[in-house]
Design a protein around this motif. Structure first.
Motif, PDB file in Angstrom:
ATOM      1  N   ALA A  91      21.122   9.751  -1.975  1.00  0.00           N
ATOM      2  CA  ALA A  91      20.153   9.277  -0.977  1.00  0.00           C
ATOM      3  C   ALA A  91      18.777   9.383  -1.472  1.00  0.00           C
ATOM      4  O   ALA A  91      18.337  10.415  -2.217  1.00  0.00           O
ATOM      5  CB  ALA A  91      20.300  10.197   0.297  1.00  0.00           C
ATOM      6  N   PHE A  92      17.979   8.566  -1.089  1.00  0.00           N
ATOM      7  CA  PHE A  92      16.634   8.480  -1.595  1.00  0.00           C
ATOM      8  C   PHE A  92      15.658   8.447  -0.254  1.00  0.00           C
ATOM      9  O   PHE A  92      14.677   9.336  -0.248  1.00  0.00           O
ATOM     10  CB  PHE A  92      16.204   7.257  -2.309  1.00  0.00           C
ATOM     11  N   ILE A  93      15.751   7.586   0.723  1.00  0.00           N
ATOM     12  CA  ILE A  93      15.347   7.501   2.054  1.00  0.00           C
ATOM     13  C   ILE A  93      16.349   7.584   3.089  1.00  0.00           C
ATOM     14  O   ILE A  93      17.203   6.603   2.899  1.00  0.00           O
ATOM     15  CB  ILE A  93      14.169   6.643   2.014  1.00  0.00           C
ATOM     16  N   TYR A  94      16.067   8.371   4.033  1.00  0.00           N
ATOM     17  CA  TYR A  94      17.219   8.082   5.090  1.00  0.00           C
ATOM     18  C   TYR A  94      16.584   8.318   6.452  1.00  0.00           C
ATOM     19  O   TYR A  94      15.431   8.664   6.481  1.00  0.00           O
ATOM     20  CB  TYR A  94      18.275   9.468   4.670  1.00  0.00           C
ATOM     21  N   ASN A  95      17.352   8.355   7.511  1.00  0.00           N
ATOM     22  CA  ASN A  95      16.701   8.447   8.823  1.00  0.00           C
ATOM     23  C   ASN A  95      16.474  10.094   9.168  1.00  0.00           C
ATOM     24  O   ASN A  95      17.484  10.688   9.309  1.00  0.00           O
ATOM     25  CB  ASN A  95      17.778   7.737   9.848  1.00  0.00           C
ATOM     26  N   GLN A  96      15.001  10.251   9.128  1.00  0.00           N
ATOM     27  CA  GLN A  96      14.778  11.802   8.979  1.00  0.00           C
ATOM     28  C   GLN A  96      14.831  12.210  10.325  1.00  0.00           C
ATOM     29  O   GLN A  96      14.498  13.403  10.624  1.00  0.00           O
ATOM     30  CB  GLN A  96      13.588  11.744   8.406  1.00  0.00           C
ATOM     31  N   LYS A  97      15.299  11.408  11.422  1.00  0.00           N
ATOM     32  CA  LYS A  97      15.446  11.959  12.743  1.00  0.00           C
ATOM     33  C   LYS A  97      16.485  12.579  12.997  1.00  0.00           C
ATOM     34  O   LYS A  97      16.918  13.487  13.891  1.00  0.00           O
ATOM     35  CB  LYS A  97      15.436  10.880  13.806  1.00  0.00           C
ATOM     36  N   GLU A  98      17.429  12.550  11.933  1.00  0.00           N
ATOM     37  CA  GLU A  98      18.758  13.322  11.878  1.00  0.00           C
ATOM     38  C   GLU A  98      18.851  14.278  10.749  1.00  0.00           C
ATOM     39  O   GLU A  98      18.392  14.303   9.838  1.00  0.00           O
ATOM     40  CB  GLU A  98      19.973  12.481  11.669  1.00  0.00           C
ATOM     41  N   SER A 150       0.972  -1.204  -0.012  1.00  0.00           N
ATOM     42  CA  SER A 150       0.024  -0.104  -0.010  1.00  0.00           C
ATOM     43  C   SER A 150       0.794   1.237   0.059  1.00  0.00           C
ATOM     44  O   SER A 150       0.221   2.451   0.225  1.00  0.00           O
ATOM     45  CB  SER A 150      -1.085  -0.021   1.271  1.00  0.00           C
ATOM     46  N   ILE A 151       2.216   1.015  -0.276  1.00  0.00           N
ATOM     47  CA  ILE A 151       3.057   2.483  -0.226  1.00  0.00           C
ATOM     48  C   ILE A 151       3.161   3.176  -1.160  1.00  0.00           C
ATOM     49  O   ILE A 151       3.001   2.620  -2.306  1.00  0.00           O
ATOM     50  CB  ILE A 151       4.435   1.878   0.148  1.00  0.00           C
ATOM     51  N   ARG A 152       2.775   4.517  -1.252  1.00  0.00           N
ATOM     52  CA  ARG A 152       2.696   5.484  -2.143  1.00  0.00           C
ATOM     53  C   ARG A 152       3.734   6.431  -2.371  1.00  0.00           C
ATOM     54  O   ARG A 152       3.784   7.349  -3.213  1.00  0.00           O
ATOM     55  CB  ARG A 152       1.214   6.157  -2.440  1.00  0.00           C
ATOM     56  N   ASN A 153       4.383   6.923  -1.092  1.00  0.00           N
ATOM     57  CA  ASN A 153       5.527   7.829  -0.927  1.00  0.00           C
ATOM     58  C   ASN A 153       6.601   7.404  -0.018  1.00  0.00           C
ATOM     59  O   ASN A 153       6.546   6.360   0.576  1.00  0.00           O
ATOM     60  CB  ASN A 153       4.529   9.114  -0.486  1.00  0.00           C
ATOM     61  N   LYS A 154       7.394   8.326   0.019  1.00  0.00           N
ATOM     62  CA  LYS A 154       8.560   7.964   0.764  1.00  0.00           C
ATOM     63  C   LYS A 154       8.584   7.904   2.277  1.00  0.00           C
ATOM     64  O   LYS A 154       9.016   7.019   2.991  1.00  0.00           O
ATOM     65  CB  LYS A 154       9.842   9.044   0.583  1.00  0.00           C
ATOM     66  N   ASN A 183       4.768   6.375  -8.994  1.00  0.00           N
ATOM     67  CA  ASN A 183       3.807   7.341  -8.560  1.00  0.00           C
ATOM     68  C   ASN A 183       4.387   8.585  -8.741  1.00  0.00           C
ATOM     69  O   ASN A 183       3.490   9.583  -9.160  1.00  0.00           O
ATOM     70  CB  ASN A 183       3.526   6.961  -7.092  1.00  0.00           C
ATOM     71  N   GLU A 184       5.491   9.004  -8.374  1.00  0.00           N
ATOM     72  CA  GLU A 184       5.836  10.434  -8.608  1.00  0.00           C
ATOM     73  C   GLU A 184       6.151  10.826  -9.857  1.00  0.00           C
ATOM     74  O   GLU A 184       5.917  12.050 -10.080  1.00  0.00           O
ATOM     75  CB  GLU A 184       7.421  10.390  -7.776  1.00  0.00           C
ATOM     76  N   LYS A 185       6.449  10.044 -10.774  1.00  0.00           N
ATOM     77  CA  LYS A 185       6.409  10.255 -12.192  1.00  0.00           C
ATOM     78  C   LYS A 185       4.946  10.650 -12.597  1.00  0.00           C
ATOM     79  O   LYS A 185       4.941  11.768 -13.246  1.00  0.00           O
ATOM     80  CB  LYS A 185       6.987   9.281 -13.121  1.00  0.00           C
ATOM     81  N   ILE A 186       3.942   9.995 -12.185  1.00  0.00           N
ATOM     82  CA  ILE A 186       2.417  10.111 -12.378  1.00  0.00           C
ATOM     83  C   ILE A 186       2.220  11.436 -11.995  1.00  0.00           C
ATOM     84  O   ILE A 186       1.517  12.425 -12.636  1.00  0.00           O
ATOM     85  CB  ILE A 186       1.698   9.060 -12.207  1.00  0.00           C
ATOM     86  N   GLU A 187       2.459  11.776 -10.620  1.00  0.00           N
ATOM     87  CA  GLU A 187       2.250  12.761 -10.150  1.00  0.00           C
ATOM     88  C   GLU A 187       2.717  13.991 -10.737  1.00  0.00           C
ATOM     89  O   GLU A 187       2.064  15.210 -10.986  1.00  0.00           O
ATOM     90  CB  GLU A 187       2.595  13.147  -8.694  1.00  0.00           C
ATOM     91  N   GLN A 188       3.897  13.938 -11.263  1.00  0.00           N
ATOM     92  CA  GLN A 188       4.594  15.089 -11.911  1.00  0.00           C
ATOM     93  C   GLN A 188       4.071  15.403 -13.263  1.00  0.00           C
ATOM     94  O   GLN A 188       3.915  16.352 -13.725  1.00  0.00           O
ATOM     95  CB  GLN A 188       6.263  14.950 -12.122  1.00  0.00           C
ATOM     96  N   GLN A 189       3.438  14.312 -14.013  1.00  0.00           N
ATOM     97  CA  GLN A 189       3.012  14.511 -15.261  1.00  0.00           C
ATOM     98  C   GLN A 189       1.432  15.077 -15.164  1.00  0.00           C
ATOM     99  O   GLN A 189       1.402  15.723 -15.857  1.00  0.00           O
ATOM    100  CB  GLN A 189       2.647  13.001 -15.979  1.00  0.00           C
TER     101      GLN A 189
END
Length: 563
Positions: A94-101, A56-60, A212-218
């Motif tokens: 980096a695409f996904i990283y530990n956002q706590k830092e 069900s994942i659609r975003n980072k 999904n990002e490409k579709i959203e950009q389009q």
């Protein structure tokens, strides 16, 4: 006998001990099996939950939560990073990283950063060639000659071990998944297959996110394009309704041919053009001729009349505004600069802009970028500028009402348009054109003009220039009853007053008035006496009579050429 009894008792005790120990070993083994089965069930449950979540994942952000919350139930790790290989196939970032830092400031590997790292290091090469996860000892890797530049950051954070594996999509490596721990020997080999299966699921999730990002950009591009089409449609409808109706530039005079030469010289370039001339001389027609002959002719030429919009709305007209940026801004609106992107922006009556807006216009011209009112984004523009004015901008600069830097930025290629009184040769052609077009529009049958009426047109000073001529012809056609325009309904103006603006004028004799009148007509005809458009025709006297009067009044050639 006593010894035999003791031996039997000892044997019985040993047997009892073995039984007790055997039961203990069995219980321990059973406990281990139960624990292993519980662990397996727990792993399967987490894997099932992970698989369902990934589907069900659609975003980072969703993927980050899945890794951070669910994966930590299976593995003990402190941080993680997913890096993707860039389009150049030579670097990764980096695409996904530990956002706590706050990595943007400390490590420079946040996705917002443009920092890229080479694939040509030992760790990347090892992961690309391996089908299994690889455990890296950070201190050992730092000793390598080709250790990655970012590894010291993690070492300084106390990370001792890294589990790295490649992300695969359609059998091709698309990036790397790293788990960071502050312990050593944190992952047993029995978990490698499990971790590899998880990485495949995450790879699928990443592919879905990218798609999904490409579709959203389009969709954003499609919506922006639809909005631009709507704005262009609205603008073109306004142009059809209010546009000045000349479809051609009419005339054969030398001054007009000189203008055509200037248009041909600059049209194919992106140079800024400043068109100057009195009101009604056809400055917009010259601007359209420039655009239609340019490399931008397939795009819009957007016009904004700087004198026709209130000062409070001028900035919004030029640069646009966001919804809610000011009272009355009920929706987002793009400005004329954005609308004219890749085309031409015609700034008519540029001399009417306020000094405050002149500063913003200058910045837009120099930086080739704008900002909507209330907006945060800088918008790049590619616009060819054509400006027009009926003012003497150099005098306005001297008075302080027009910025000198903007003047010199606009005055790259000036094109001055002469007034109609200085191109009398064009009046017959313009008159014939207007008679034909206006007769069709009004349903009248007028198809010619009398000689006397044309002479009147040639003698009139035309303060309103071509526009005044057009409107005067239309009024005269509406008032005529035949098919020949015999009467021209000229405004009741004193010709001398129109030419000479001095408050006091000398009272002249009939002799002096006649001489001045003949001299004025000769000047307008550039010394031409006989023939079509000659002074004799305009004065409605024979050429021989005119020659006699020229001698009588001692009119010399230098008098005619002296303006």
């Amino acid at each position: 006998m006593e010894s035999k009894g003791n031996l039997s008792e000892i044997q019985n005790q040993e047997h009892a001990i073995l039984n007790i120990n055997g039961e203990t070993v069995l219980e321990i083994e059973n406990a281990r099996l139960v624990k292993k089965l519980d662990q397996k069930e727990r792993e399967n449950a987490v894997l099932l939950s992970l698989s369902n979540s990934i589907a069900s994942i659609r975003n980072k952000l969703d993927l980050f939560d899945v890794i951070d919350l669910k994966l930590k139930k299976l593995f003990d790790f402190d941080d993680f990073v997913i890096c993707l290989i860039n389009d150049d196939q030579e670097t990764h970032s980096a695409f996904i990283y530990n956002q706590k830092e706050d990595f943007l400031k400390t490590a420079g590997i946040a996705p917002e950063s443009s920092k890229k790292y080479t694939l040509d290091d030992g760790m990347c090469r090892a992961m690309i060639s391996s089908e299994k996860p690889i455990v890296f000892n950070v201190e050992e890797v730092l000793k390598w000659d080709d250790a990655p530049a970012w590894l010291s950051f993690w070492h300084n954070k106390g990370i001792k071990e890294m589990i790295g594996l490649k992300m695969v999509d359609r059998s091709a490596c698309i990036g790397f998944f790293y788990l960071y721990t502050k312990n050593t020997n944190s992952l047993s080999n029995i978990y490698f297959d499990l971790l590899q299966g998880i990485s495949l699921q995450i790879s699928i999730a990443i592919s879905n996110i990218l798609a999904n990002e490409k579709i959203e950009q389009q969709l954003l591009e499609i919506n922006a394009y639809k909005q631009k089409l709507e704005d262009e449609k609205s603008y073109l409808q306004e142009e059809i309704q209010y546009k000045y109706n000349h479809t051609e530039i009419i005339g054969q005079s030398k001054s007009l041919k000189d203008i055509f030469h200037l248009v041909e010289a600059v049209a194919a370039t992106d140079s800024t053009v400043l068109i100057t001339g009195e009101t009604g001389t056809g400055k917009e027609l010259i601007a359209r001729a420039l655009h239609n002959s340019s490399l931008r002719s397939n795009e819009l030429m957007v016009k904004i009349n700087c004198a026709a919009i209130p000062a409070s709305l001028a900035e919004s007209e030029l640069f646009g505004h966001e919804k809610g940026s000011f009272t009355g801004a009920t929706e987002r609106r793009i400005g004329k600069f954005e609308l004219a992107h890749n085309g031409t922006l015609f700034l008519d009556e540029i001399g009417e802009l306020s000094l405050e807006l002149q500063v913003k216009l200058l910045r837009a011209l120099q930086e080739k970028e704008i900002e909507r009112i209330g907006g945060r984004d800088v918008i790049k523009t590619n616009v060819r500028i054509i400006a027009a004015t009926n003012r003497n901008l150099l005098k306005e600069v001297e008075k302080g009402s027009f910025r000198s830097d903007l003047y010199y930025r606009l005055n790259v290629f000036p094109i001055p348009i002469p007034p109609l009184r200085d191109r009398l040769d064009d009046i017959p052609h313009l008159t014939a054109f207007f008679i034909e077009r206006i007769s069709k529009k009004t349903g009248r049958q007028v198809n010619a003009i009398s000689k006397s009426a044309l002479n009147k047109l040639m003698l009139y000073p035309w303060p309103g220039n071509v526009r005044e001529l057009e409107h005067l012809i239309e009024r005269s056609i509406l008032l005529t009853s035949g098919n020949i325009l015999k009467e021209i309904h000229l405004p009741k103006t004193d010709r001398n007053e129109a030419i000479n603006n001095t408050d006091e004028q000398k009272i002249k004799s009939i002799h002096e008035n006649e001489r001045d009148h003949i001299l004025s007509v000769l000047k307008r005809c550039k010394g031409k006496i006989s023939g079509i458009g000659g002074a004799a025709e305009i004065l409605n006297i024979p050429a021989t009579t005119l020659n006699s009067k020229i001698k009588k009044f001692k009119i010399k050639r230098e008098h005619i050429l002296n303006k």
